[in-house]
Design a protein around this motif. Structure first.
Motif, PDB file in Angstrom:
ATOM      1  N   LYS A   1      40.827 149.451  15.871  1.00 40.88           N
ATOM      2  CA  LYS A   1      39.486 149.193  16.408  1.00 40.88           C
ATOM      3  C   LYS A   1      38.655 150.455  16.275  1.00 40.88           C
TER       4      LYS A   1
ATOM      5  N   GLN B   1      46.417 150.588  33.430  1.00 43.89           N
ATOM      6  CA  GLN B   1      45.117 149.939  33.193  1.00 43.89           C
ATOM      7  C   GLN B   1      45.181 148.480  33.626  1.00 43.89           C
TER       8      GLN B   1
ATOM      9  N   LYS C   1      51.910 144.974  24.187  1.00 38.52           N
ATOM     10  CA  LYS C   1      51.335 145.467  22.919  1.00 38.52           C
ATOM     11  C   LYS C   1      52.452 146.142  22.143  1.00 38.52           C
TER      12      LYS C   1
ATOM     13  N   PRO D   1      37.035 151.555  28.403  1.00 32.27           N
ATOM     14  CA  PRO D   1      36.535 151.711  27.031  1.00 32.27           C
ATOM     15  C   PRO D   1      35.043 152.016  26.984  1.00 32.27           C
ATOM     16  N   GLY D   2      34.621 152.804  25.994  1.00 32.55           N
ATOM     17  CA  GLY D   2      33.202 153.125  25.817  1.00 32.55           C
ATOM     18  C   GLY D   2      32.302 151.890  25.883  1.00 32.55           C
ATOM     19  N   PRO D   3      32.659 150.796  25.175  1.00 30.64           N
ATOM     20  CA  PRO D   3      31.790 149.603  25.215  1.00 30.64           C
ATOM     21  C   PRO D   3      31.877 148.842  26.543  1.00 30.64           C
TER      22      PRO D   3
ATOM     23  N   THR E   1      46.749 143.516  21.684  1.00 30.67           N
ATOM     24  CA  THR E   1      46.242 144.858  21.980  1.00 30.67           C
ATOM     25  C   THR E   1      45.956 144.871  23.485  1.00 30.67           C
ATOM     26  N   ILE E   2      45.617 146.022  24.028  1.00 26.67           N
ATOM     27  CA  ILE E   2      45.372 146.089  25.469  1.00 26.67           C
ATOM     28  C   ILE E   2      44.109 145.306  25.804  1.00 26.67           C
ATOM     29  N   GLU E   3      43.018 145.624  25.130  1.00 28.89           N
ATOM     30  CA  GLU E   3      41.785 144.831  25.292  1.00 28.89           C
ATOM     31  C   GLU E   3      41.923 143.548  24.485  1.00 28.89           C
TER      32      GLU E   3
ATOM     33  N   HIS F   1      36.846 152.760  17.988  1.00 33.76           N
ATOM     34  CA  HIS F   1      36.460 153.324  19.283  1.00 33.76           C
ATOM     35  C   HIS F   1      35.264 154.247  19.087  1.00 33.76           C
TER      36      HIS F   1
ATOM     37  N   ARG G   1      30.725 146.381  19.259  1.00 27.04           N
ATOM     38  CA  ARG G   1      31.030 147.820  19.414  1.00 27.04           C
ATOM     39  C   ARG G   1      29.997 148.684  18.693  1.00 27.04           C
TER      40      ARG G   1
HETATM   41  P1  XMP Z   1      43.622 148.554  22.427  1.00 26.29           P
HETATM   42  O1  XMP Z   1      42.801 147.384  22.847  1.00 26.29           O
HETATM   43  O2  XMP Z   1      43.258 149.094  21.060  1.00 26.29           O
HETATM   44  O3  XMP Z   1      43.234 149.706  23.457  1.00 26.29           O
HETATM   45  O4  XMP Z   1      45.099 148.337  22.585  1.00 26.29           O
HETATM   46  C1  XMP Z   1      43.877 150.944  23.570  1.00 26.29           C
HETATM   47  C2  XMP Z   1      43.093 151.777  24.595  1.00 26.29           C
HETATM   48  O5  XMP Z   1      41.808 152.082  24.069  1.00 26.29           O
HETATM   49  C3  XMP Z   1      40.785 151.558  24.896  1.00 26.29           C
HETATM   50  N1  XMP Z   1      39.735 151.023  24.004  1.00 26.29           N
HETATM   51  C4  XMP Z   1      38.591 151.678  23.748  1.00 26.29           C
HETATM   52  N2  XMP Z   1      38.130 152.856  24.181  1.00 26.29           N
HETATM   53  N3  XMP Z   1      36.165 152.542  22.891  1.00 26.29           N
HETATM   54  C5  XMP Z   1      36.893 153.287  23.765  1.00 26.29           C
HETATM   55  O6  XMP Z   1      36.435 154.369  24.167  1.00 26.29           O
HETATM   56  C6  XMP Z   1      36.562 151.345  22.405  1.00 26.29           C
HETATM   57  O7  XMP Z   1      35.854 150.711  21.620  1.00 26.29           O
HETATM   58  C7  XMP Z   1      37.843 150.894  22.859  1.00 26.29           C
HETATM   59  N4  XMP Z   1      38.566 149.773  22.605  1.00 26.29           N
HETATM   60  C8  XMP Z   1      39.733 149.883  23.309  1.00 26.29           C
HETATM   61  C9  XMP Z   1      41.449 150.478  25.725  1.00 26.29           C
HETATM   62  O8  XMP Z   1      40.748 150.272  26.947  1.00 26.29           O
HETATM   63  C10 XMP Z   1      42.830 151.052  25.917  1.00 26.29           C
HETATM   64  O9  XMP Z   1      42.857 152.017  26.936  1.00 26.29           O
END
Ligand code: XMP
Length: 333
Positions: free
Chosen positions: A164, A254, A325, A212-214, A329-331, A166, A117
């Motif tokens: 995380k 998603q 979740k 997600p950005g990455p 986590t989602i990702e 972001h 990231r």
């Molecule tokens: P997680 O994995 O934290 O994701 O449950 C929650 C939401 O955030 C998105 N996501 C990101 N968006 N940069 C972003 O802009 C990131 O590094 C990043 N990591 C997770 C994920 O797709 C979900 O919608």
């Protein structure tokens, strides 16, 4: 609209009439703020930056310079859609940078998710800053900040812990000083979508699921390789295609494919065939803090499995992640 606080009297934008009134007001405000000077925008192709681009094109036309950085981690067809809509249809001043090799070289061998990231976020800022320095006479930076981002930064300032890191466009180097143009900063996501449709952006762009950005970088688990990334992009495109066809795309918040860095033994054309598994994730949520699993009908799963394993080189199994979740986590990264 310079305040960062949404007035209690501000009506929720739920229809085209209200959206058009908002657009007219913003066009006037942007023209008053910018005059005949130039504005720079990082255009990812996501809903927020696309709506900001369309608003600014309406207000100041070619005084807007859009920069689209393809980090090589986009989904199939995404950069092409940006070029098509903004470069061709709206005839925007669009600079397209294919930074695929630069990113994949930097990411080679890096397996820690947070390091990935950080590299992706930092490189984006560097490329964007490089372009900004090449351009002369730009005074403004437009950003697709929306109201939840402002609420999030308030939480962060209060010291709440993030799971995380972001990334977004913030943090440009000191020598680049721009005044900000943030025309949608008091809008919620549903309002941004209504405004986007009122501006004539395609439905698919306006209702694009969050990405997600990455990008695919956090779905190609561990150290990214070109062949696994390619397989991921193709498998993900098949999942999206099948969800579109059966109406799930409209219902699920998603949905995507993840490919871990493991291989299992399989069989193809009567021979041993070692391949990666493609993991399907499909979740519903209101605020991404918790998420529930969408139940995908077996017939749809069978179709997706049959297509991915026959059409995508390197994949020999398809798995379906049924974890809500929390605990997942989602990702996956
Ligand atoms: P997680 O994995 O934290 O994701 O449950 C929650 C939401 O955030 C998105 N996501 C990101 N968006 N940069 C972003 O802009 C990131 O590094 C990043 N990591 C997770 C994920 O797709 C979900 O919608």
């Amino acid at each position: 609209m310079s305040s960062n606080i949404r007035p209690e009297t501000m009506e929720r934008i739920t229809n085209f009439e209200l959206a058009n009134a908002f657009i007219d007001e913003q066009v006037k405000e942007i023209r008053a703020q910018v005059g005949d000077r130039k504005v720079l925008l990082a255009l990812s192709g996501g809903v927020d930056s696309s709506v900001v681009a369309a608003l600014l094109i309406k207000a100041i036309g070619k005084q807007l310079v859009c920069v689209h950085v393809n980090h090589g981690l986009m989904r199939k067809g995404e950069s092409e859609a940006v070029i098509d809509m903004f470069g061709n249809t709206l005839e925007a001043n669009l600079i397209y940078i294919d930074a695929t090799d630069r990113y994949l070289d930097l990411l080679a061998g890096v397996s820690d998710p947070e390091s990935k990231r950080k590299i992706i976020g930092k490189e984006f800022i560097e490329i964007f800053a490089e372009e900004a320095r090449k351009l002369e006479g730009i005074d403004f930076l437009a950003q697709g900040t929306i109201y939840p981002d402002i609420l999030e930064s308030v939480k962060a300032a209060e010291g709440k812990k993030a799971v995380k890191s972001h990334h977004n466009v913030g943090g440009l180097p000191e020598d680049l000083k721009f005044e900000l143009v943030e025309p949608i900063k008091l809008l919620f996501k549903d309002e941004v979508r209504v405004v986007g449709e009122a501006l004539g952006l395609p439905h698919a762009m306006v209702y694009r699921q969050p990405f997600p950005g990455p990008g695919l970088g956090v779905r190609c688990l561990g150290a990214i390789t070109r062949d696994r990334l390619h397989a991921l992009r193709e498998a993900d495109a098949i999942l999206r295609d099948e969800f579109d066809k059966c109406g799930l795309a409209e219902k699920v918040w998603q949905y995507f494919v993840v490919i871990p860095d493991i291989k299992s033994v399989g069989v193809k054309d009567d021979s041993r065939y070692e391949g990666w598994p493609a993991i399907i994730r499909a979740v519903n949520t209101k605020d991404a803090m918790t998420a529930s699993i969408e139940e995908i009908p077996y017939a749809v799963l069978h179709k997706i499995c049959a297509r991915i394993t026959s059409e995508v080189e390197g994949i020999n199994r398809v798995l379906y992640d049924i974890t809500p979740k929390p605990t997942g986590t989602i990702e996956w990264e």
